[in-house]
Design a protein around this motif. Structure first.
Motif, PDB file in Angstrom:
ATOM      1  N   LEU A  76       0.776  -1.194  -0.079  1.00 43.19           N
ATOM      2  CA  LEU A  76      -0.120   0.068  -0.097  1.00 43.19           C
ATOM      3  C   LEU A  76       0.841   1.166  -0.021  1.00 43.19           C
ATOM      4  O   LEU A  76       1.998   1.299   0.243  1.00 43.19           O
ATOM      5  CB  LEU A  76      -0.809   0.133   1.305  1.00 43.19           C
ATOM      6  CG  LEU A  76      -2.010  -1.245   1.381  1.00 43.19           C
ATOM      7  CD1 LEU A  76      -2.578  -0.964   2.675  1.00 43.19           C
ATOM      8  CD2 LEU A  76      -2.980  -1.296   0.169  1.00 43.19           C
ATOM      9  N   ARG A  77       0.144   2.507  -0.339  1.00 45.81           N
ATOM     10  CA  ARG A  77       0.977   3.726  -0.174  1.00 45.81           C
ATOM     11  C   ARG A  77       0.246   4.399   0.966  1.00 45.81           C
ATOM     12  O   ARG A  77      -1.008   4.117   1.578  1.00 45.81           O
ATOM     13  CB  ARG A  77       0.670   4.573  -1.718  1.00 45.81           C
ATOM     14  CG  ARG A  77       1.095   3.844  -2.542  1.00 45.81           C
ATOM     15  CD  ARG A  77       0.962   4.627  -3.837  1.00 45.81           C
ATOM     16  NE  ARG A  77      -0.652   4.624  -3.887  1.00 45.81           N
ATOM     17  CZ  ARG A  77      -1.414   5.159  -4.980  1.00 45.81           C
ATOM     18  NH1 ARG A  77      -0.672   5.828  -5.851  1.00 45.81           N
ATOM     19  NH2 ARG A  77      -2.435   5.018  -5.386  1.00 45.81           N
ATOM     20  N   LEU A  78       0.986   5.522   1.500  1.00 47.93           N
ATOM     21  CA  LEU A  78       0.516   6.092   2.696  1.00 47.93           C
ATOM     22  C   LEU A  78      -0.683   6.892   2.278  1.00 47.93           C
ATOM     23  O   LEU A  78      -1.694   6.872   3.064  1.00 47.93           O
ATOM     24  CB  LEU A  78       1.525   7.207   3.130  1.00 47.93           C
ATOM     25  CG  LEU A  78       1.496   7.758   4.415  1.00 47.93           C
ATOM     26  CD1 LEU A  78       1.371   6.743   5.586  1.00 47.93           C
ATOM     27  CD2 LEU A  78       2.406   8.835   4.560  1.00 47.93           C
ATOM     28  N   SER A  79      -0.937   7.158   1.178  1.00 53.99           N
ATOM     29  CA  SER A  79      -2.350   7.784   0.853  1.00 53.99           C
ATOM     30  C   SER A  79      -3.429   6.732   0.734  1.00 53.99           C
ATOM     31  O   SER A  79      -4.739   7.180   0.682  1.00 53.99           O
ATOM     32  CB  SER A  79      -2.257   8.347  -0.595  1.00 53.99           C
ATOM     33  OG  SER A  79      -1.922   7.314  -1.612  1.00 53.99           O
ATOM     34  N   ASP A  80      -3.361   5.309   1.030  1.00 54.02           N
ATOM     35  CA  ASP A  80      -4.263   4.556   1.078  1.00 54.02           C
ATOM     36  C   ASP A  80      -4.816   4.439   2.364  1.00 54.02           C
ATOM     37  O   ASP A  80      -5.797   3.564   2.693  1.00 54.02           O
ATOM     38  CB  ASP A  80      -3.724   3.052   0.761  1.00 54.02           C
ATOM     39  CG  ASP A  80      -3.567   3.134  -0.716  1.00 54.02           C
ATOM     40  OD1 ASP A  80      -4.356   3.714  -1.512  1.00 54.02           O
ATOM     41  OD2 ASP A  80      -2.401   2.456  -1.115  1.00 54.02           O
ATOM     42  N   VAL A  81      -4.258   5.036   3.442  1.00 52.32           N
ATOM     43  CA  VAL A  81      -4.626   4.863   4.891  1.00 52.32           C
ATOM     44  C   VAL A  81      -5.930   5.757   5.221  1.00 52.32           C
ATOM     45  O   VAL A  81      -5.918   7.126   4.632  1.00 52.32           O
ATOM     46  CB  VAL A  81      -3.556   5.356   5.741  1.00 52.32           C
ATOM     47  CG1 VAL A  81      -4.038   5.455   7.239  1.00 52.32           C
ATOM     48  CG2 VAL A  81      -2.415   4.404   5.711  1.00 52.32           C
ATOM     49  N   ASP A  82      -6.823   5.223   5.728  1.00 52.07           N
ATOM     50  CA  ASP A  82      -8.105   5.873   6.021  1.00 52.07           C
ATOM     51  C   ASP A  82      -8.340   6.487   7.578  1.00 52.07           C
ATOM     52  O   ASP A  82      -9.077   7.133   7.869  1.00 52.07           O
ATOM     53  CB  ASP A  82      -9.287   4.957   5.702  1.00 52.07           C
ATOM     54  CG  ASP A  82      -9.352   4.567   4.113  1.00 52.07           C
ATOM     55  OD1 ASP A  82      -9.425   5.526   3.374  1.00 52.07           O
ATOM     56  OD2 ASP A  82      -9.097   3.255   4.028  1.00 52.07           O
ATOM     57  N   ALA A  83      -7.528   5.855   8.288  1.00 47.68           N
ATOM     58  CA  ALA A  83      -7.439   6.361   9.617  1.00 47.68           C
ATOM     59  C   ALA A  83      -6.453   5.810  10.473  1.00 47.68           C
ATOM     60  O   ALA A  83      -5.354   4.946   9.997  1.00 47.68           O
ATOM     61  CB  ALA A  83      -8.742   5.484  10.562  1.00 47.68           C
ATOM     62  N   PRO A 113      -8.965  10.645  10.180  1.00 47.37           N
ATOM     63  CA  PRO A 113      -9.314  10.778  11.670  1.00 47.37           C
ATOM     64  C   PRO A 113      -7.912   9.948  12.554  1.00 47.37           C
ATOM     65  O   PRO A 113      -7.483   9.018  12.190  1.00 47.37           O
ATOM     66  CB  PRO A 113     -10.436   9.848  11.980  1.00 47.37           C
ATOM     67  CG  PRO A 113     -10.684   9.167  10.526  1.00 47.37           C
ATOM     68  CD  PRO A 113     -10.225   9.999   9.459  1.00 47.37           C
ATOM     69  N   LEU A 114      -7.844  10.357  13.671  1.00 51.79           N
ATOM     70  CA  LEU A 114      -7.045   9.900  14.410  1.00 51.79           C
ATOM     71  C   LEU A 114      -7.541   9.194  15.865  1.00 51.79           C
ATOM     72  O   LEU A 114      -8.642   9.663  16.453  1.00 51.79           O
ATOM     73  CB  LEU A 114      -5.973  10.985  15.123  1.00 51.79           C
ATOM     74  CG  LEU A 114      -5.080  10.692  16.293  1.00 51.79           C
ATOM     75  CD1 LEU A 114      -4.066   9.716  15.877  1.00 51.79           C
ATOM     76  CD2 LEU A 114      -4.540  11.906  16.979  1.00 51.79           C
ATOM     77  N   TYR A 115      -7.195   8.001  16.218  1.00 53.91           N
ATOM     78  CA  TYR A 115      -7.696   7.408  17.585  1.00 53.91           C
ATOM     79  C   TYR A 115      -6.515   6.972  18.420  1.00 53.91           C
ATOM     80  O   TYR A 115      -5.671   6.138  17.995  1.00 53.91           O
ATOM     81  CB  TYR A 115      -8.386   6.035  16.888  1.00 53.91           C
ATOM     82  CG  TYR A 115      -9.647   6.296  16.138  1.00 53.91           C
ATOM     83  CD1 TYR A 115     -11.032   6.637  16.699  1.00 53.91           C
ATOM     84  CD2 TYR A 115      -9.794   6.494  14.921  1.00 53.91           C
ATOM     85  CE1 TYR A 115     -11.933   6.802  16.024  1.00 53.91           C
ATOM     86  CE2 TYR A 115     -10.738   6.687  13.972  1.00 53.91           C
ATOM     87  CZ  TYR A 115     -11.890   6.896  14.816  1.00 53.91           C
ATOM     88  OH  TYR A 115     -13.291   7.198  14.031  1.00 53.91           O
ATOM     89  N   GLY A 116      -6.632   7.708  19.482  1.00 51.21           N
ATOM     90  CA  GLY A 116      -5.592   7.313  20.443  1.00 51.21           C
ATOM     91  C   GLY A 116      -6.256   6.195  21.427  1.00 51.21           C
ATOM     92  O   GLY A 116      -7.396   6.388  21.843  1.00 51.21           O
ATOM     93  N   VAL A 117      -5.550   4.997  21.568  1.00 49.82           N
ATOM     94  CA  VAL A 117      -6.136   3.829  22.048  1.00 49.82           C
ATOM     95  C   VAL A 117      -5.405   3.261  23.247  1.00 49.82           C
ATOM     96  O   VAL A 117      -4.140   3.689  23.440  1.00 49.82           O
ATOM     97  CB  VAL A 117      -6.389   2.745  21.257  1.00 49.82           C
ATOM     98  CG1 VAL A 117      -7.638   3.390  20.043  1.00 49.82           C
ATOM     99  CG2 VAL A 117      -5.328   2.242  20.394  1.00 49.82           C
ATOM    100  N   GLY A 322      -7.825  -0.106  16.915  1.00 46.20           N
ATOM    101  CA  GLY A 322      -8.373   1.075  16.039  1.00 46.20           C
ATOM    102  C   GLY A 322      -9.468   0.951  15.170  1.00 46.20           C
ATOM    103  O   GLY A 322     -10.426   1.566  15.182  1.00 46.20           O
ATOM    104  N   ALA A 323      -9.296  -0.309  14.455  1.00 45.89           N
ATOM    105  CA  ALA A 323     -10.483  -0.624  13.647  1.00 45.89           C
ATOM    106  C   ALA A 323     -11.656  -1.009  14.234  1.00 45.89           C
ATOM    107  O   ALA A 323     -12.540  -0.530  14.149  1.00 45.89           O
ATOM    108  CB  ALA A 323     -10.047  -2.011  12.521  1.00 45.89           C
ATOM    109  N   HIS A 324     -11.491  -1.728  15.558  1.00 39.88           N
ATOM    110  CA  HIS A 324     -12.840  -1.713  16.313  1.00 39.88           C
ATOM    111  C   HIS A 324     -13.568  -0.432  16.831  1.00 39.88           C
ATOM    112  O   HIS A 324     -14.722  -0.520  16.892  1.00 39.88           O
ATOM    113  CB  HIS A 324     -12.481  -2.822  17.428  1.00 39.88           C
ATOM    114  CG  HIS A 324     -12.177  -4.385  16.860  1.00 39.88           C
ATOM    115  ND1 HIS A 324     -13.228  -5.288  16.423  1.00 39.88           N
ATOM    116  CD2 HIS A 324     -11.072  -4.967  17.132  1.00 39.88           C
ATOM    117  CE1 HIS A 324     -12.454  -6.402  16.177  1.00 39.88           C
ATOM    118  NE2 HIS A 324     -11.363  -6.427  16.477  1.00 39.88           N
TER     119      HIS A 324
END
Length: 359
Positions: A76-83, A113-117, A322-324
């Motif tokens: 993948l490329r960095l641009s493929d990241v959704d979160a 979006p950013l998720y701190g977990v 993060g996905a959950h």
């Protein structure tokens, strides 16, 4: 129907720099795409434990290359990241800051979006990458260098309750201290496990902490066991007797595995839970896994243990959690989110700059 989404996970709570990529399916499934880890353990070995300043510097040096390795592995490329998901705590303050700063940068640059977990919840969520979704209610035994906890999991994305914890040393910490007593390498888990395979687990009757009728049913204590090993070795040395390192390791390891599995099975039965997940670095221990299988089978409990690579600290577990959290509809974390070195496991995610803590 929501399209598949790619989540980048970043882990930097201690001495491993982890970057993982998962795909969150439209059906809620989570698939592992890549898992890259850079460890600084060799830099800490000479000190017999993790040195926070060294760990932080190592994270700074390894972060970008580790993320790139994960991307290369996935194709993948960095641009493929959704979160982007990142460990916000618990952990070493400086180490956490490096990972969170990097995650904020990636999220801001990508406009995602950013998720701190929570690191501890990540150790539970990682099991879903190998064994699929957790049942509606399960019990997790988290055993690592810094944590030994029994956790009731109603929803890995937000409803986790601690039912038991160590009152002193964590199991992994006890391994490291006993390894030092026996002049074995750091970290102590792998060398003790290897020596134990050559020894007699019944050679020495080491104590089982907090297993008396009046003791807390689900709490743990390994400080006394560590002291018992030290005193036994000292006594044998003073008497001029040869010490069998394999027998000491096997007997020590048996005591740890006995207490961990006994209390975990009891907690599962008492809470009417039929699934037990064991995770964290010590979950890779051969005797713990074998005894857990034996006792869970006898009690009719389904045992789930992730493969060893997923048990230790890694970015895949943070991406999975993060996905959950993303799938649950939880609000993203703000870009001014703070780290929390003492973040309790009841705070699975950070939504308003501070941890959101469930009752």
């Amino acid at each position: 129907m929501t399209a598949d989404r790619v989540v980048l996970g970043i882990e930097s709570s201690c001495d491993e720099t982890g970057a993982g990529l998962v795909r969150l399916g439209a059906d809620g499934s989570v698939q592992l795409l890549a898992d890259a880890v850079a460890s600084s353990v060799d830099q800490h070995a000479r000190y017999g434990g993790v040195v926070p300043e060294i760990a932080s510097r190592a994270h700074l040096e390894a972060m970008a290359p580790t993320v790139q390795r994960a991307l290369d592995e996935s194709g993948l490329r960095l641009s493929d990241v959704d979160a982007v998901a990142v460990t916000a705590g618990p952990g070493l303050a400086g180490a956490l800051l490096v990972g969170v700063s990097a995650a904020k940068g990636y999220a801001a640059a990508l406009g995602v979006p950013l998720y701190g977990v929570n690191h501890l919840a990540g150790h539970i969520a990682v099991d879903t990458l190998q064994h699929g979704a957790l049942p509606e209610r399960s019990l997790a035994l988290l055993v690592s260098g810094g944590h030994t906890q029994l956790l009731l999991v109603d929803d890995v994305a937000g409803r986790i309750t601690e039912v038991g914890s160590t009152i002193d040393d964590a199991a992994g910490e006890a391994y490291d201290k006993v390894a030092r007593i026996l002049d074995l390498p750091y970290p102590g888990g792998p060398p003790i496990d290897a020596q134990a395979a050559l020894g007699d687990p019944e050679a020495i009757d080491f104590p089982r902490g907090l297993t008396g009728p009046r003791d807390a049913a689900y709490d743990f204590s390994f400080s006394g066991l560590k002291t018992a090993v030290a005193r036994w070795v000292e006594t044998e040395q003073q008497a001029g007797r040869e010490i069998s390192v394999p027998d000491v390791c096997a007997s020590f390891q048996e005591a740890v595995a006995d207490v961990l599995t006994r209390k975990a099975v009891r907690a599962a039965q008492d809470h009417d839970v039929r699934t037990l997940v064991i995770s964290g670095g010590v979950a890779a221990n051969a005797r713990l896994a074998a005894l857990a299988r034996e006792r869970c089978a006898a009690a009719g409990i389904l045992l789930r243990v992730p493969k060893p690579r997923l048990c230790t600290d890694n970015g895949a577990m943070i991406a999975a959690l993060g996905a959950h959290v993303l799938a649950s509809g939880t609000e993203p974390s703000p870009l001014d989110m703070a780290t929390d070195p003492g973040l309790p496991v009841t705070s699975v995610s950070v939504t308003d700059g501070a941890a959101t803590r469930t009752p």
